[in-house]
Design a protein around this motif. Sequence first.
Motif, PDB file in Angstrom:
ATOM      1  N   GLY A 197      19.888  15.862 -10.940  1.00 27.58           N
ATOM      2  CA  GLY A 197      19.985  15.786  -9.656  1.00 27.58           C
ATOM      3  C   GLY A 197      19.412  17.091  -8.964  1.00 27.58           C
ATOM      4  O   GLY A 197      18.604  17.925  -9.366  1.00 27.58           O
ATOM      5  N   GLY A 198      19.739  17.218  -7.677  1.00 30.71           N
ATOM      6  CA  GLY A 198      19.206  18.372  -6.934  1.00 30.71           C
ATOM      7  C   GLY A 198      17.812  18.409  -6.587  1.00 30.71           C
ATOM      8  O   GLY A 198      17.013  17.209  -6.695  1.00 30.71           O
ATOM      9  N   ASP A 235      23.276  12.841  -9.102  1.00 29.27           N
ATOM     10  CA  ASP A 235      23.665  12.823  -7.810  1.00 29.27           C
ATOM     11  C   ASP A 235      22.309  12.936  -7.066  1.00 29.27           C
ATOM     12  O   ASP A 235      21.615  13.807  -7.303  1.00 29.27           O
ATOM     13  CB  ASP A 235      24.426  14.296  -7.716  1.00 29.27           C
ATOM     14  CG  ASP A 235      25.059  14.720  -6.469  1.00 29.27           C
ATOM     15  OD1 ASP A 235      24.500  13.769  -5.372  1.00 29.27           O
ATOM     16  OD2 ASP A 235      25.591  15.536  -6.231  1.00 29.27           O
ATOM     17  N   PRO A 236      22.118  11.953  -6.248  1.00 26.34           N
ATOM     18  CA  PRO A 236      20.740  12.031  -5.501  1.00 26.34           C
ATOM     19  C   PRO A 236      20.706  13.236  -4.540  1.00 26.34           C
ATOM     20  O   PRO A 236      19.361  13.750  -4.352  1.00 26.34           O
ATOM     21  CB  PRO A 236      20.696  10.795  -4.886  1.00 26.34           C
ATOM     22  CG  PRO A 236      22.131  10.201  -4.764  1.00 26.34           C
ATOM     23  CD  PRO A 236      22.781  10.742  -6.040  1.00 26.34           C
ATOM     24  N   HIS A 260      11.760   7.231  -3.811  1.00 27.42           N
ATOM     25  CA  HIS A 260      11.464   6.455  -5.009  1.00 27.42           C
ATOM     26  C   HIS A 260      11.927   7.137  -6.321  1.00 27.42           C
ATOM     27  O   HIS A 260      12.372   6.528  -6.943  1.00 27.42           O
ATOM     28  CB  HIS A 260      10.007   6.258  -4.943  1.00 27.42           C
ATOM     29  CG  HIS A 260       9.367   5.557  -6.426  1.00 27.42           C
ATOM     30  ND1 HIS A 260       9.443   4.199  -6.540  1.00 27.42           N
ATOM     31  CD2 HIS A 260       8.777   6.226  -7.389  1.00 27.42           C
ATOM     32  CE1 HIS A 260       9.363   3.834  -7.651  1.00 27.42           C
ATOM     33  NE2 HIS A 260       8.741   4.818  -8.015  1.00 27.42           N
ATOM     34  N   GLN A 261      11.815   8.424  -6.405  1.00 27.30           N
ATOM     35  CA  GLN A 261      12.055   9.126  -7.711  1.00 27.30           C
ATOM     36  C   GLN A 261      13.582   8.988  -8.000  1.00 27.30           C
ATOM     37  O   GLN A 261      13.950   8.991  -8.741  1.00 27.30           O
ATOM     38  CB  GLN A 261      11.557  10.486  -7.506  1.00 27.30           C
ATOM     39  CG  GLN A 261      10.012  10.717  -7.593  1.00 27.30           C
ATOM     40  CD  GLN A 261       9.639  12.053  -7.283  1.00 27.30           C
ATOM     41  OE1 GLN A 261       9.910  12.578  -6.004  1.00 27.30           O
ATOM     42  NE2 GLN A 261       8.676  12.700  -8.038  1.00 27.30           N
ATOM     43  N   LEU A 262      14.478   9.289  -6.738  1.00 23.50           N
ATOM     44  CA  LEU A 262      15.943   9.271  -6.760  1.00 23.50           C
ATOM     45  C   LEU A 262      16.416   7.888  -6.981  1.00 23.50           C
ATOM     46  O   LEU A 262      17.326   7.770  -7.887  1.00 23.50           O
ATOM     47  CB  LEU A 262      16.524   9.828  -5.595  1.00 23.50           C
ATOM     48  CG  LEU A 262      16.250  11.277  -5.120  1.00 23.50           C
ATOM     49  CD1 LEU A 262      16.591  11.465  -3.691  1.00 23.50           C
ATOM     50  CD2 LEU A 262      16.843  12.181  -6.161  1.00 23.50           C
ATOM     51  N   HIS A 293      24.814   5.803 -15.680  1.00 22.65           N
ATOM     52  CA  HIS A 293      26.123   5.367 -15.702  1.00 22.65           C
ATOM     53  C   HIS A 293      27.194   5.797 -14.671  1.00 22.65           C
ATOM     54  O   HIS A 293      28.115   5.144 -14.602  1.00 22.65           O
ATOM     55  CB  HIS A 293      26.657   5.794 -17.082  1.00 22.65           C
ATOM     56  CG  HIS A 293      25.660   5.339 -18.468  1.00 22.65           C
ATOM     57  ND1 HIS A 293      24.966   6.455 -18.870  1.00 22.65           N
ATOM     58  CD2 HIS A 293      25.102   4.427 -18.916  1.00 22.65           C
ATOM     59  CE1 HIS A 293      24.089   5.949 -19.692  1.00 22.65           C
ATOM     60  NE2 HIS A 293      24.232   4.622 -19.880  1.00 22.65           N
ATOM     61  N   LEU A 294      26.845   6.922 -14.080  1.00 19.56           N
ATOM     62  CA  LEU A 294      27.927   7.710 -13.126  1.00 19.56           C
ATOM     63  C   LEU A 294      26.836   7.935 -11.848  1.00 19.56           C
ATOM     64  O   LEU A 294      25.904   8.762 -12.228  1.00 19.56           O
ATOM     65  CB  LEU A 294      28.629   8.598 -13.453  1.00 19.56           C
ATOM     66  CG  LEU A 294      29.236   9.494 -12.456  1.00 19.56           C
ATOM     67  CD1 LEU A 294      30.295   8.880 -11.459  1.00 19.56           C
ATOM     68  CD2 LEU A 294      29.781  10.679 -13.278  1.00 19.56           C
ATOM     69  N   VAL A 295      27.084   7.671 -10.772  1.00 18.03           N
ATOM     70  CA  VAL A 295      26.418   7.826  -9.449  1.00 18.03           C
ATOM     71  C   VAL A 295      27.434   8.538  -8.576  1.00 18.03           C
ATOM     72  O   VAL A 295      28.336   7.830  -8.246  1.00 18.03           O
ATOM     73  CB  VAL A 295      25.637   6.722  -8.878  1.00 18.03           C
ATOM     74  CG1 VAL A 295      24.861   7.163  -7.530  1.00 18.03           C
ATOM     75  CG2 VAL A 295      24.642   6.175 -10.022  1.00 18.03           C
TER      76      VAL A 295
END
Length: 304
Positions: free
Chosen positions: A127-128, A156-157, A172-174, A182-184
């Motif tokens: 993420g990040g 984590d987007p 788009h990448q996120l 599996h976890l957002v």
Amino acid sequence: MTTHPDPRVLVVGEALIDLIPAQDGSLTPSPGGAPANVAAGVSRLGTGAAFAGTLSTDALGSLLRRRMADAGVDLSLCGESDAPTALAVASPQPHGTRYDFHHHDTATFRLAPHTGGLDGFGAVYVGGLAAVVHPAAGAVLATARAAARETVLAVDPNVREDRSLDPKEALHQLRELISLAHLVKASDEDASQLWPDESPTAACRRLAAEGRLVVLTLGARGSMAFLPDSAPIRVPAVPVAVVDTIGAGDAFMAALLAGLTGLDRRPVDLAPPSVVELLHRAAMAAAVVCGRTGAALIGPCRST
């Protein structure tokens, strides 16, 4: 994907310096970067964390290295570069913090992909800013694809708006990373930008129905969790006198990872009571960070 008894978390992404304005108008350097904050938070909560980023040999890189080492983070997978450390100028706003990033040609985003041995970790977090800034974004995606096959992938987007980013490409990448997860964990602001044609809760229900645990954070209104076969779960925020909110979402994510990797089951297989406890611990961690200056999570957070 198989679960693994080793609860360590591999965190892939950036460690950078936040420049935080003081009341006298000066800027105070503070170790930051969402992935670095998460790695330090996971470790301080008593779960092993390894950080796979790249640190500069400059003085700011040394500060970041000390911060994570002091938190107990394993830096053996960290790269090193003579390029400078990236900076993020923080501008606190009434409903959050705006950042202006200085990241071109920095050590921070010269990441290498990690695609082997990921089944030796209980979870891999991506993420990040590294998820959307080149050349790091390619390494993050390659790592995420491997992690999705071998262990629990947590995303984590953390949507960022900055003049240096192409918003269409970044979203788009996120979305591609989220499709692997599996976890957002996403804030309501993240969800609104990622899926503007759906409400945040509708988007989370859809993602959960595809076989994920999805956590939606709502700031002072608490958080919600979505599983494929149960009603949405809601937990209130922990009351706190807010000093600043920088790093609160990262502390929340760190607590989620620390709690999940101690369980020998997939996030989507958790029973609702376990999810309630997980969200409560995460809310406590976020409150600790909101109640002080800086993004660091210090010490364990326990239920009371």
